[in-house]
Design an enzyme around this catalytic site. Structure first.
Site, PDB file in Angstrom:
ATOM      1  N   SER A  80      35.982  49.306  25.608  1.00  0.00           N
ATOM      2  CA  SER A  80      36.102  49.351  24.147  1.00  0.00           C
ATOM      3  C   SER A  80      37.491  49.725  23.637  1.00  0.00           C
ATOM      4  O   SER A  80      37.740  49.636  22.444  1.00  0.00           O
ATOM      5  CB  SER A  80      35.048  50.275  23.544  1.00  0.00           C
ATOM      6  OG  SER A  80      35.230  51.597  23.950  1.00  0.00           O
ATOM      7  N   LYS A 123      31.653  57.041  17.373  1.00  0.00           N
ATOM      8  CA  LYS A 123      33.069  56.703  17.189  1.00  0.00           C
ATOM      9  C   LYS A 123      33.476  56.795  15.720  1.00  0.00           C
ATOM     10  O   LYS A 123      34.536  57.346  15.398  1.00  0.00           O
ATOM     11  CB  LYS A 123      33.347  55.297  17.728  1.00  0.00           C
ATOM     12  CG  LYS A 123      33.232  55.204  19.235  1.00  0.00           C
ATOM     13  CD  LYS A 123      33.339  53.753  19.696  1.00  0.00           C
ATOM     14  CE  LYS A 123      33.182  53.647  21.199  1.00  0.00           C
ATOM     15  NZ  LYS A 123      33.296  52.262  21.663  1.00  0.00           N
TER      16      LYS A 123
END
Length: 185
Positions: A80, A123
């Protein structure tokens, strides 16, 4: 960059520089194999799309690239960070700063796609805690945006992207005459 950890989300800083060399890639900061592959993919993508992205890489073979992810004692792995890695390198090569109010996450492909990742809620919460104003997320994670508490969603501007070129455009500041100041140490 935005990272998922076992105790929630975190902010990930990525640095890039270049120096005289032979076109090599140096990676430091306790990176796992998947993150190293993302860095190599970022370089290959930028090299293959240099003309479209207005990057002059005619002297690529005369310089090495170094990517460093601080907090070297903390192991970092996963796909990611791909978007963040490619944006850091694009910033370096285009001589344009990355917007300081923007964080991002997303896996990348050699063909320029930004792919879905996990841990969006954690996140985005980390981005909010850090004071970020904008987040760049993969288009494939649109449904995960609704998992983020409404009060946090209301504080952030979100950009969903399908292509790396979109992320670069959103993340880099407009080019100005003195985008990077030259320093002599």
């Amino acid at each position: 960059g935005l990272a998922w950890t076992p105790v929630g989300g975190d902010i990930l800083f990525i640095e890039a520089t270049r120096m005289r060399g032979r076109g090599g890639l140096l990676l430091t900061g306790s990176l796992g194999e998947v993150m190293k592959e993302s860095a190599q993919t970022a370089v290959s993508y930028l090299r293959s799309q240099a003309k479209k992205l207005n990057l002059d890489l005619s002297d690529h073979g005369k310089f090495d690239l170094h990517i460093h992810v601080p907090a070297g004692a903390t192991p970092k792995d996963g796909p990611s960070a791909g978007v963040t890695l490619v944006v850091a390198l694009a910033s370096l090569l285009a001589k344009r700063r990355v917007r300081s109010d923007t964080a991002m996450t997303g896996e990348i492909s050699l063909r320029g796609r930004v792919l879905r990742v996990g841990g969006i809620k954690e996140k985005v919460l980390a981005a909010s805690r850090f004071g970020v104003k904008q987040v760049i997320l993969p288009e494939g994670n649109k449904s995960d945006w609704l998992d983020v508490p409404a009060e946090v969603r209301g504080k952030l501007k979100v950009h969903f992207v399908r292509q790396i070129s979109e992320a670069i455009q959103l993340a880099l500041e407009a080019k100005c005459k003195n985008s990077f100041r030259s320093r002599r140490d």
